[in-house]
Enzyme design. Structure first.
Site, PDB file in Angstrom:
ATOM      1  N   HIS A  59      39.839  -5.632  26.569  1.00  0.00           N
ATOM      2  CA  HIS A  59      39.670  -4.941  27.812  1.00  0.00           C
ATOM      3  C   HIS A  59      38.656  -5.409  28.881  1.00  0.00           C
ATOM      4  O   HIS A  59      38.473  -5.146  30.097  1.00  0.00           O
ATOM      5  CB  HIS A  59      39.891  -3.437  27.666  1.00  0.00           C
ATOM      6  CG  HIS A  59      38.411  -2.898  27.448  1.00  0.00           C
ATOM      7  ND1 HIS A  59      38.143  -2.531  26.062  1.00  0.00           N
ATOM      8  CD2 HIS A  59      37.686  -2.532  28.067  1.00  0.00           C
ATOM      9  CE1 HIS A  59      36.967  -1.985  26.047  1.00  0.00           C
ATOM     10  NE2 HIS A  59      36.410  -1.940  27.520  1.00  0.00           N
ATOM     11  N   ASP A  86      42.229  -4.791  20.967  1.00  0.00           N
ATOM     12  CA  ASP A  86      41.165  -4.888  21.761  1.00  0.00           C
ATOM     13  C   ASP A  86      40.049  -5.976  21.383  1.00  0.00           C
ATOM     14  O   ASP A  86      39.035  -5.696  21.474  1.00  0.00           O
ATOM     15  CB  ASP A  86      40.616  -3.611  21.994  1.00  0.00           C
ATOM     16  CG  ASP A  86      39.690  -3.128  23.290  1.00  0.00           C
ATOM     17  OD1 ASP A  86      40.182  -4.228  24.116  1.00  0.00           O
ATOM     18  OD2 ASP A  86      39.035  -2.521  23.380  1.00  0.00           O
ATOM     19  N   SER A 138      31.000  -2.171  25.753  1.00  0.00           N
ATOM     20  CA  SER A 138      32.337  -2.789  25.279  1.00  0.00           C
ATOM     21  C   SER A 138      32.054  -4.161  24.721  1.00  0.00           C
ATOM     22  O   SER A 138      31.907  -5.052  25.547  1.00  0.00           O
ATOM     23  CB  SER A 138      33.393  -2.607  26.120  1.00  0.00           C
ATOM     24  OG  SER A 138      33.613  -1.081  26.308  1.00  0.00           O
TER      25      SER A 138
END
Length: 499
Positions: A173, A204, A275
């Protein structure tokens, strides 16, 4: 004493002597073996403790004290199946043993992950301090800037390099929808992403190739099957754009998040921008990829096991960023961002005001040159204004109308305390430009160059017309006397319903 009483007394003495002699002839009693096992466990000689306790349990199979030590020894050896079996037996023997039932639930997801090799394999390793991990592997951690076709940065993330020729790992993402991506190392050098090597959107994960002509620093990949609940972990990333931030915590659980694989739940704080960063064990090995892209998880923090990355690496391709499939909501954030742009307006007196007439908020900054960045993800609005040594963040998102202010304060306090923050001043009610607000101060310890430093944040919480407003100001505690007047100014100037 009567003759028959004297005879009975002599008989009892003889029987005691016989029993004592018999017991003395035994090698060791279960109790003695248990005490010996305790000594071995205190020296972390868990395999020897298992051997001793196995003998003790065979002599006294209903002894939950012995079985508890045996279960713990198996657990330390990462033989989770055997540990679970012992706790199950204890739970059967003692119906009211809540600890045994709790451990069975904890070990249940671990038992099928594959028991690790004996701990002797790790005896040559040395546990590192967080600052040692940063010093040794921090240079290989990336700050990733993702831009659209007009080369405008619309999101950031983290990543890490796994090969000297520039192979790097991040979250899917983070890179999705990016048309131009730059990866920046802590030394300030930037490398463009040449192409995507492979990705797994469901997990992911994305592996990218950096464009470099010289060898780059790398991390060491560990084995996520060896992860033990309760062990310490360290993450390095760029939460909210704060580059190269180090945080620590514990491995809380293995969770089946409904995506076909188990994730590592951690107490290490993971925010937007973190992230794709590395999660290290205390040997400096990367055991997971941190992910803040799980909206359903809210305040829960997760990492994707590094062994899944190894599987993704088995198939390598060359996928151009232009050919990478976009997200399902690719257009929505663009439309919202265009409708909610904030501005930094410099007034005649030199004062800088951050104002967003679309969303109806404004606040004053200092008269220096500020950097500003804003973004929208789903229904959440993020704004960051920064200038050394102060950073101002504003988050806005809709909440249920039934949410009370007291519940808002309690929920945010619990989240901060649960993620390693230390409360300096609890949230106290006040009024800012006619609107009720709550102001609190929290600290977070960080490691830099072997020295512990406190990052301090003065936070404002507000509820207004079904929207939650979270305004926070971040600075080093050592700079508080210099920064505090500006913090007070920014807080007191915050306004809503500005058009």
């Amino acid at each position: 004493m009567r003759p028959h009483y004297r005879w009975m007394t002599m008989l009892l003495i003889a029987m005691c002597l016989i029993l004592t002699t018999a017991w003395a002839g035994q090698t060791q009693s279960p109790f003695e073996l248990g005490m010996k096992a305790q000594t071995l466990m205190s020296k972390k000689q868990y395999q020897q403790a298992v051997d001793v306790l196995t003998t003790a349990v065979s002599q006294d199979p209903m002894n939950s004290w012995l079985r508890g030590m045996l279960a713990n020894s198996y657990y330390q050896l990462k033989n989770f199946s055997a540990a679970k079996k012992q706790y199950e037996l204890i739970a059967l023997m003692e119906k009211d043993n809540e600890l045994a039932r709790f451990m069975v639930n904890i070990l249940n997801p671990l038992a099928g992950l594959g028991d690790a090799a004996p701990a002797s394999e790790d005896q040559h390793k040395r546990e590192l301090k967080p600052y040692e991990i940063e010093k040794k592997f921090g240079p290989a951690v990336l700050f990733i800037l993702v831009a659209d076709k007009d080369k405008k940065v619309f999101k950031t993330g983290s990543g890490f390099i796994i090969s000297k020729d520039g192979l790097a790992v991040t979250n899917h993402h983070v890179v999705v929808d990016g048309k131009y991506i730059e990866a920046r190392l802590p030394d300030g050098k930037q490398y463009p992403v040449a192409h995507v090597v492979n990705y797994d959107a469901s997990r992911d994960l994305a592996v990218v190739q950096l464009n470099t002509r010289k060898p780059l620093p790398v991390i060491t990949m560990g084995n996520s099957s060896d992860v033990v609940l309760g062990e310490q972990a360290v993450a390095i990333g760029s939460p909210e754009g704060m580059e190269h931030t180090i945080s620590d915590g514990l491995v809380s659980a293995w969770r089946d998040y409904g995506k076909g694989f188990k994730m590592i739940q951690i107490s290490v704080p993971i925010s937007h921008g973190s992230s794709g960063g590395p999660l290290f064990n205390m040997y400096g090995e990367v055991i997971g990829v941190t992910s803040a892209g799980l909206k359903e998880g809210q305040n829960l923090n997760f990492a994707i096991p590094i062994n899944i990355v190894k599987k993704v690496l088995q198939n390598r391709n060359k996928i151009l960023l232009a050919d990478l499939p976009g997200s399902d909501k690719q257009e929505a954030p663009k439309q919202k961002t265009e409708a909610t742009d904030a501005e930094l307006v410099k007034k005649s007196d030199g004062q800088v005001v951050c104002v967003n007439s679309k969303l109806g908020f404004a606040f004053s900054l200092t008269n220096d040159a500020w950097n500003m960045k804003e973004s929208i993800e789903s229904n959440e609005y993020f704004l960051k204004c920064s200038i050394p040594p102060l950073m101002v963040n504003l988050t806005i998102y809709p909440v249920k109308e039934s949410l009370t202010e007291s519940a808002m304060v309690q929920e945010n306090t619990n989240y901060l305390l649960g993620n390693g923050f230390v409360q300096q001043n609890s949230f106290a009610e006040t009024t800012i430009n006619g609107k009720r607000a709550f102001i609190g101060v929290f600290d977070k310890a960080t490691e830099k160059d072997g020295k512990t430093q406190n990052v301090r944040s003065s936070m404002v919480l507000m509820l207004h017309q079904g929207q939650f407003y979270f305004l926070s100001m971040w600075y080093m505690e050592e700079n508080e006397q210099q920064i505090l007047p500006f913090v007070t100014q920014i807080q007191s100037s915050f306004q809503l319903n500005v058009r």
